[in-house]
Design a protein around this motif. Sequence first.
Motif, PDB file in Angstrom:
ATOM      1  N   ILE A  37       0.837  -1.194   0.000  1.00 39.99           N
ATOM      2  CA  ILE A  37       0.000   0.000   0.000  1.00 39.99           C
ATOM      3  C   ILE A  37       0.879   1.253   0.000  1.00 39.99           C
ATOM      4  N   GLN A  38       1.900   1.251   0.832  1.00 42.04           N
ATOM      5  CA  GLN A  38       2.741   2.440   0.992  1.00 42.04           C
ATOM      6  C   GLN A  38       3.533   2.771  -0.264  1.00 42.04           C
ATOM      7  N   THR A  50      -6.941  -7.690   9.398  1.00 44.81           N
ATOM      8  CA  THR A  50      -7.503  -7.249  10.675  1.00 44.81           C
ATOM      9  C   THR A  50      -7.137  -5.796  10.964  1.00 44.81           C
ATOM     10  N   ILE A  51      -8.146  -5.000  11.298  1.00 44.11           N
ATOM     11  CA  ILE A  51      -7.926  -3.603  11.689  1.00 44.11           C
ATOM     12  C   ILE A  51      -7.383  -3.581  13.110  1.00 44.11           C
ATOM     13  N   ASN A  52      -6.244  -2.917  13.312  1.00 44.85           N
ATOM     14  CA  ASN A  52      -5.776  -2.669  14.675  1.00 44.85           C
ATOM     15  C   ASN A  52      -5.036  -1.333  14.725  1.00 44.85           C
ATOM     16  N   LYS A  56      -3.099   0.994  11.836  1.00 48.35           N
ATOM     17  CA  LYS A  56      -3.717   2.265  11.463  1.00 48.35           C
ATOM     18  C   LYS A  56      -2.723   3.426  11.494  1.00 48.35           C
ATOM     19  N   GLU A  57      -1.554   3.216  12.081  1.00 47.77           N
ATOM     20  CA  GLU A  57      -0.495   4.232  12.008  1.00 47.77           C
ATOM     21  C   GLU A  57       0.191   4.217  10.650  1.00 47.77           C
ATOM     22  N   LEU A  58       0.019   3.118   9.897  1.00 43.16           N
ATOM     23  CA  LEU A  58       0.728   2.930   8.633  1.00 43.16           C
ATOM     24  C   LEU A  58      -0.177   3.037   7.401  1.00 43.16           C
ATOM     25  N   VAL A  59      -1.420   2.586   7.536  1.00 42.75           N
ATOM     26  CA  VAL A  59      -2.360   2.599   6.410  1.00 42.75           C
ATOM     27  C   VAL A  59      -3.732   3.034   6.908  1.00 42.75           C
ATOM     28  N   GLY A  60      -4.602   3.405   5.962  1.00 48.96           N
ATOM     29  CA  GLY A  60      -5.992   3.692   6.300  1.00 48.96           C
ATOM     30  C   GLY A  60      -6.849   2.454   6.118  1.00 48.96           C
ATOM     31  N   GLY A 167      -7.597  -2.075   3.285  1.00 46.68           N
ATOM     32  CA  GLY A 167      -6.459  -1.181   3.461  1.00 46.68           C
ATOM     33  C   GLY A 167      -6.263  -0.259   2.267  1.00 46.68           C
ATOM     34  N   VAL A 168      -6.058   1.048   2.556  1.00 42.04           N
ATOM     35  CA  VAL A 168      -5.758   2.040   1.533  1.00 42.04           C
ATOM     36  C   VAL A 168      -4.624   2.924   2.051  1.00 42.04           C
ATOM     37  N   ALA A 169      -4.152   3.829   1.210  1.00 42.40           N
ATOM     38  CA  ALA A 169      -3.080   4.728   1.629  1.00 42.40           C
ATOM     39  C   ALA A 169      -3.525   5.543   2.842  1.00 42.40           C
ATOM     40  N   LEU A 170      -2.610   5.757   3.759  1.00 42.44           N
ATOM     41  CA  LEU A 170      -2.922   6.407   5.033  1.00 42.44           C
ATOM     42  C   LEU A 170      -3.588   7.765   4.851  1.00 42.44           C
ATOM     43  N   GLU A 171      -3.096   8.534   3.881  1.00 43.74           N
ATOM     44  CA  GLU A 171      -3.578   9.911   3.726  1.00 43.74           C
ATOM     45  C   GLU A 171      -4.828  10.022   2.857  1.00 43.74           C
ATOM     46  N   ASP A 172      -5.271   8.912   2.253  1.00 45.09           N
ATOM     47  CA  ASP A 172      -6.373   8.974   1.282  1.00 45.09           C
ATOM     48  C   ASP A 172      -7.726   8.826   1.978  1.00 45.09           C
ATOM     49  N   THR A 173      -8.067   9.809   2.783  1.00 42.77           N
ATOM     50  CA  THR A 173      -9.319   9.772   3.543  1.00 42.77           C
ATOM     51  C   THR A 173     -10.532   9.727   2.618  1.00 42.77           C
ATOM     52  N   GLU A 174     -10.468  10.441   1.507  1.00 41.23           N
ATOM     53  CA  GLU A 174     -11.611  10.496   0.596  1.00 41.23           C
ATOM     54  C   GLU A 174     -11.945   9.113   0.045  1.00 41.23           C
ATOM     55  N   PHE A 175     -10.914   8.372  -0.385  1.00 42.70           N
ATOM     56  CA  PHE A 175     -11.128   7.025  -0.920  1.00 42.70           C
ATOM     57  C   PHE A 175     -11.651   6.099   0.175  1.00 42.70           C
ATOM     58  N   ARG A 176     -11.068   6.205   1.357  1.00 40.42           N
ATOM     59  CA  ARG A 176     -11.491   5.350   2.474  1.00 40.42           C
ATOM     60  C   ARG A 176     -12.969   5.577   2.800  1.00 40.42           C
ATOM     61  N   MET A 177     -13.387   6.844   2.866  1.00 40.03           N
ATOM     62  CA  MET A 177     -14.780   7.142   3.205  1.00 40.03           C
ATOM     63  C   MET A 177     -15.733   6.714   2.089  1.00 40.03           C
TER      64      MET A 177
END
Length: 215
Positions: A37-38, A50-52, A56-60, A167-177
């Motif tokens: 992802i990074q 698994t979300i933990n 979440k410090e590394l990916v969204g 999992g998506v790129a950490l900074e890509d909030t728009e895609f995640r939402m």
Amino acid sequence: PEGFDVEIGKIIAGELGIDEGSIEWVETVSANREPFIQDGSVDLVVATYTINDKRKELVGFAGPYYNAGQALMTLSTTDDITSPDDLAGKTVCSVTGSTPAENIATNYPDAELALFDAYTDCLEPLRNGQVDVVTTDNVILAGYVAESDGEFKVVGEPFTEEPYGIGVALEDTEFRMWINDVLEEIFEDGRWLEAWNETAGTVLPEPAVPTVDRY
């Protein structure tokens, strides 16, 4: 590729206007999901992830789209392992860098861990007696049981909660939402349950509908 994760991936791609045949599938294992992802090798990871908080410090993460639980799989002829409390002195196969392996190492230190890159690498050692039990999430083990022609069985009840995220790129909030919006749509319109029933639902009971985390 086939399975519940694959079907969820197809739905998300379809909502992006990407035909199923145009998806580029890349296999991931526990150790390379964050790096893929990074470094942009993949746009998203749908892989029993698994979300933990550490991840979440590394990916969204979008989701969860399924709440799994860690379980145990043995040979059908094994009768002395029915719960993780029976693992002392047993050789337990799991995957390097995975949540299930970490749980065994931390909470069941009397078990001997045998670690591989992928869960499929555990199947032959289980068949030949090199390991006594394989541990990962119930939905993964269910697939191996279904394909084993009665050779394997899942024993006992799940003993953790493993919320699966995308999992998506950490900074890509728009895609995640946006993915969260898609998940909520398919929870509602039946496509999520249809994907389940065609795959893992052939072995496991119908799951409760998850609630996505809008962090």
